[in-house]
Design an enzyme around this catalytic site. Structure first.
Site, mmCIF file in Angstrom:
data_model
loop_
_atom_site.group_PDB
_atom_site.id
_atom_site.type_symbol
_atom_site.label_atom_id
_atom_site.label_comp_id
_atom_site.label_asym_id
_atom_site.label_seq_id
_atom_site.Cartn_x
_atom_site.Cartn_y
_atom_site.Cartn_z
ATOM 1 N N LYS A 330 0.834 -1.203 0.000
ATOM 2 C CA LYS A 330 0.000 0.000 0.000
ATOM 3 C C LYS A 330 0.872 1.258 0.000
ATOM 4 C CE LYS A 330 -2.811 0.665 3.693
ATOM 5 N NZ LYS A 330 -2.729 2.002 4.313
ATOM 6 N N GLY A 403 -5.422 7.720 5.288
ATOM 7 C CA GLY A 403 -4.578 8.681 5.996
ATOM 8 C C GLY A 403 -3.320 8.992 5.206
ATOM 9 N N ARG A 431 -9.104 11.605 12.515
ATOM 10 C CA ARG A 431 -7.669 11.391 12.743
ATOM 11 C C ARG A 431 -6.894 12.714 12.767
ATOM 12 N NH1 ARG A 431 -5.708 6.490 9.191
ATOM 13 N NH2 ARG A 431 -3.926 6.686 10.593
ATOM 14 N N GLN A 478 4.576 8.960 7.585
ATOM 15 C CA GLN A 478 3.688 9.847 6.832
ATOM 16 C C GLN A 478 4.113 11.299 7.014
ATOM 17 O OE1 GLN A 478 -0.304 8.832 8.027
ATOM 18 N NE2 GLN A 478 -0.293 6.944 6.838
ATOM 19 N N ASP A 624 1.918 -1.339 11.758
ATOM 20 C CA ASP A 624 0.611 -1.732 11.217
ATOM 21 C C ASP A 624 0.241 -3.177 11.548
ATOM 22 O OD1 ASP A 624 0.132 0.745 10.119
ATOM 23 O OD2 ASP A 624 0.937 0.229 8.148
#
Ligand code: S3P
Length: 744
Positions: A330, A403, A431, A478, A624
């Protein structure tokens, strides 16, 4: 009004004026469903009247309007739009004070004006309506009582319409299986001009244009599927459509002018051999058509995304055997689209994850004018527009549950010349975004957020960003990636230091696109004034998806599974290290590098796991994978303790709380702490658990069933499609018993 009130519950006489396709279908539907004691048809054509009775469409029919309408409870007008005015005049003369009058015409503004003129005011029992259903067939013989089933009916009540009249008409349509909505007259006419009237005009126009030509016989002889499909609606009733265009003149002209401009652009593109323009129009149109309803509803990008509760039923037991390849990574899929879009030249991506989240990223860049072909069997072709080639999107960019899309994209958008708003689904809207908004603002970005830094985000265009050094307060790839992407547009250097190593796909991929990134210890640095050059990317299978099967094959007895071509970037392999510490039997085969990323086949065999204290340094490397690691811990002997993982509380759900709740329901001792969890291994029982719209929770409890002594029902599992669209199919393939529960 008394009589009307009764009419809402019981209709004695319904009169349908006009026994064409719509009127006759309505009459037949009402009659078949027993929604009125008597259904009377009115048509000027005596033959149509006779035929309607023969076909059981009405109890009786007449050519006399007055005879039918006086004393009726409801009169439905289903005549061509331009005939409505004189009909209303005749009805006005009958003084039907207690009769609800409704219609099925395609244009509402014109009718409203006609009613005003006929009655001198707008009668409270006049309810304007329009079923969005039809067929190119016409006449009484085409009557179909199911014509309106699952179709929309738009009611456009005026300000003085009596509520009980609206309810009555609404109930009639609902009784025929239609979904009733309401909107203003103006909005209705505008929307219909675009979605219905314009396409009919084009179909009629094209067929006539071809038929007029001298070589028409030749043309029609070779007219195949495409021509037939496009022009099917040119078989519709000419009189009806003649009326519609004259009645909705202004709105249609507006749509036609816009369309003509677009057509001119297409013409020019062909003349100038501008393939990119053509490809852009065609690829955008193709997706838009596929996902029309979902795009409209600002919902999902793939079909499995339903509104209702999707329950996974995981039956106890099973073994896990075979060889599988889980879908593409992903994180890498997102980045391939982002960097490919900003590159000069074409980027070919293979192994792309066709899950909701990554599709949201594709859609976002398409919205900003990037031509993206595919995905088709994991292949995507991105026609890069260069770092400064993005165009303003037509409206807010919706990124669903993702996100990663929202945070990484913000880094790019903060530096564009145009404003953008990013919105997401219910989960994403909760979030935290201040983690990116704050440092971006320090670089000069102007960003507005909802309360407490939640989405939607509005990023103001035209700002000059200045490079800076940022010490990240949390270990987040991120945030790091967002700032590095912004750094490509900022003056000077932009550097980010992370408190612990996080996934470094952005740094690797930037280099793969020829953009220099300096990485020294925990700091990554970029500067502006370089370019990205289109490249080829092979996306490895996602280790985060493989993780479910690593745990599955470890905890299920007599299992041996090979997971092919899994990305084993060292910033992602915490799951392997932690499972090994717990005693798992995992080995890596065929380790090799593909496009700057390490991949391997991972062989997993059943093992007796034991509880451990998870080393702090492995936490960001397995961030994750904790939900499924908690399932491993529940099956392990002894206690497993996790600390330093407060980030889990702000993922797609509060993964600590949600897992504690689910495990407790299943009879496992689990205690949440502010930054982790304590789990005592034991016997997993059956029960009902909730995924809270979090894909990884749903998949983790699916794995738990392998060692449960009764079935586990997992509610709210719909978001599995965000990262792992074929999860259930692969479960079945390896021998797990998980399936969507069929809703009664
Ligand atoms: C991701 C980073 C991680 C991870 C997410 C994907 C990425 O988030 O949980 O699924 O692609 O950069 P954080 O940066 O919030 O840790």
């Amino acid at each position: 009004m008394d009589k009307t009130l009764t009419a809402t519950t019981q209709i004695n006489r319904l009169v349908v004026v006009g026994l064409g396709l719509i009127g006759a279908s309505f009459a037949k539907g009402v009659r078949d469903a027993g929604l009125a004691h008597e259904v009377v048809g009115v048509d000027l054509n005596a033959q149509a009247c006779e035929r309607a009775v023969e076909l059981g469409i009405a109890d009786r029919c007449t050519t006399e309007l007055a005879e039918a309408c006086v004393g009726a409870d409801v009169v439905m007008l289903a005549v061509p739009v331009l005939a409505l005015k004189s009909l209303l005049m005749q009805l006005a003369a009958l003084q039907l004070e207690h009769t609800i009058i409704t219609d099925a015409g395609s244009v509402k503004g014109h009718l409203l004006q006609a009613a005003q003129e006929a009655f001198g005011c707008l009668p409270p029992l006049l309810v304007l309506g329009h079923p969005i259903a039809g067929s190119e067939r016409s006449g009484v013989d085409a009557a179909n009582p199911d014509l309106f089933k699952h179709h929309k009916v738009i009611l456009t009540p005026h300000a003085d319409t009596a509520p009980e009249a609206i309810v009555c008409v609404q109930k009639l349509w609902q009784g025929l299986g239609a979904d009733v909505e309401s909107m203003s007259v103006e909005q209705h006419d505008r929307v219909l001009a675009a979605t219905s009237h314009l396409p009919h005009l084009l179909a009629f126009g094209l067929v006539d244009s071809l038929a007029k030509r001298s070589e028409n016989l030749e043309i029609f002889r070779y007219a195949a599927g495409g021509f037939r499909d496009f022009t099917r609606i040119a078989g519709s009733d000419p009189l009806m459509w003649h009326d519609i265009f004259l009645a909705n003149r202004e709105a249609v002209l507006e749509q036609l002018d816009q369309y003509r401009d677009d057509l001119d652009e297409l013409r020019q593109a062909i003349a100038e051999k501008d393939g990119r323009h053509l490809l852009g129009v065609f690829t955008r149109a193709r997706v838009a058509r596929e996902h029309f309803s979902t795009i409209l509803a600002q919902r999902a990008y793939v079909k499995t995304m339903l509104d209702n509760d999707l329950v996974f039923l995981a039956s106890p037991g099973g073994q896990v055997n075979g060889t599988i390849r889980v879908p593409g990574d992903k994180s890498i899929s997102h980045r391939a689209i982002m960097l490919g879009s900003l590159a000069n030249g074409v980027t070919e991506v293979e192994g792309f994850l066709e899950g909701e989240d990554a599709l949201a990223t594709i859609q976002a860049f398409r919205d900003m004018g990037v031509v993206i072909e595919g995905p088709e069997n994991g292949r995507v072709v991105v026609h890069g527009v260069g770092l400064h080639g993005l165009k303003p999107p037509p409206g807010p960019i919706y990124v669903g549950n993702s996100g990663t899309t929202m945070r990484l994209l913000s880094g790019i958008l903060a530096a564009q010349a145009f404003d953008t708003t990013l919105t997401g689904d219910a989960s994403l809207s909760k979030r935290p975004m201040n983690r990116i908004a704050k440092p971006l603002r320090e670089m000069g970005a102007v960003i507005e957020t909802a309360a407490e830094g939640r989405p939607p985000l509005t990023l103001r265009g035209g700002q000059r960003l200045t490079g800076m050094h940022y010490d990240m307060p949390m270990a987040s790839a991120q945030v790091k990636s967002c700032l590095l992407l912004a750094g490509m547009y900022a003056s000077g250097e932009t550097s980010v230091t992370e408190p612990a190593p996080t996934r470094d796909h952005t740094e690797r991929m930037l280099r793969g696109f020829g953009y220099p990134v300096e990485v020294r210890d925990a700091t990554a640095k970029v500067e502006a004034n370089h370019e990205l050059t289109g490249t080829h990317i092979e996306v490895p299978a996602d280790i985060s998806s493989a993780a479910f099967f690593m745990v599955a094959a470890s905890i299920a007895p007599d299992s041996e599974l090979v997971l092919q071509h899994v990305g084993i970037n060292p910033t992602r392999t915490g799951i392997i290290d932690i499972l090994k510490l717990m005693g798992a039997d995992l080995s890596m085969e065929r380790v090799h590098e593909v496009g700057g990323e390490l991949v391997a086949d991972i062989r997993v065999r059943s093992a007796n796991l034991k509880g451990i204290e998870i080393p702090l340094d492995l936490v960001p490397l397995a961030i994750d994978e904790f939900p499924v690691l908690f399932i491993a811990a529940a099956c392990a002997e002894g206690r497993t303790i996790l600390r330093g993982a407060e980030e889990l509380r702000v993922k797609e759900s509060d993964r600590i709380q949600v897992m504690v709740d689910g495990l407790t329901t299943l009879g496992i001792q689990a205690e949440g702490t502010p930054d982790g969890i304590i789990i005592d291994g034991g016997q997993i029982g059956g029960g009902e658990v909730w995924a809270h719209g979090d894909h990884r929770i749903a998949m983790s409890f699916s794995v738990a069933a392998l060692r449960a002594n009764a079935a586990i029902r997992i509610h709210d599992s719909v978001h599995v499609a965000t990262s792992f669209p074929n999860f259930l199919a692969l479960c079945k393939q390896v021998g797990m018993h998980v399936a969507e529960e069929v809703q009664a």
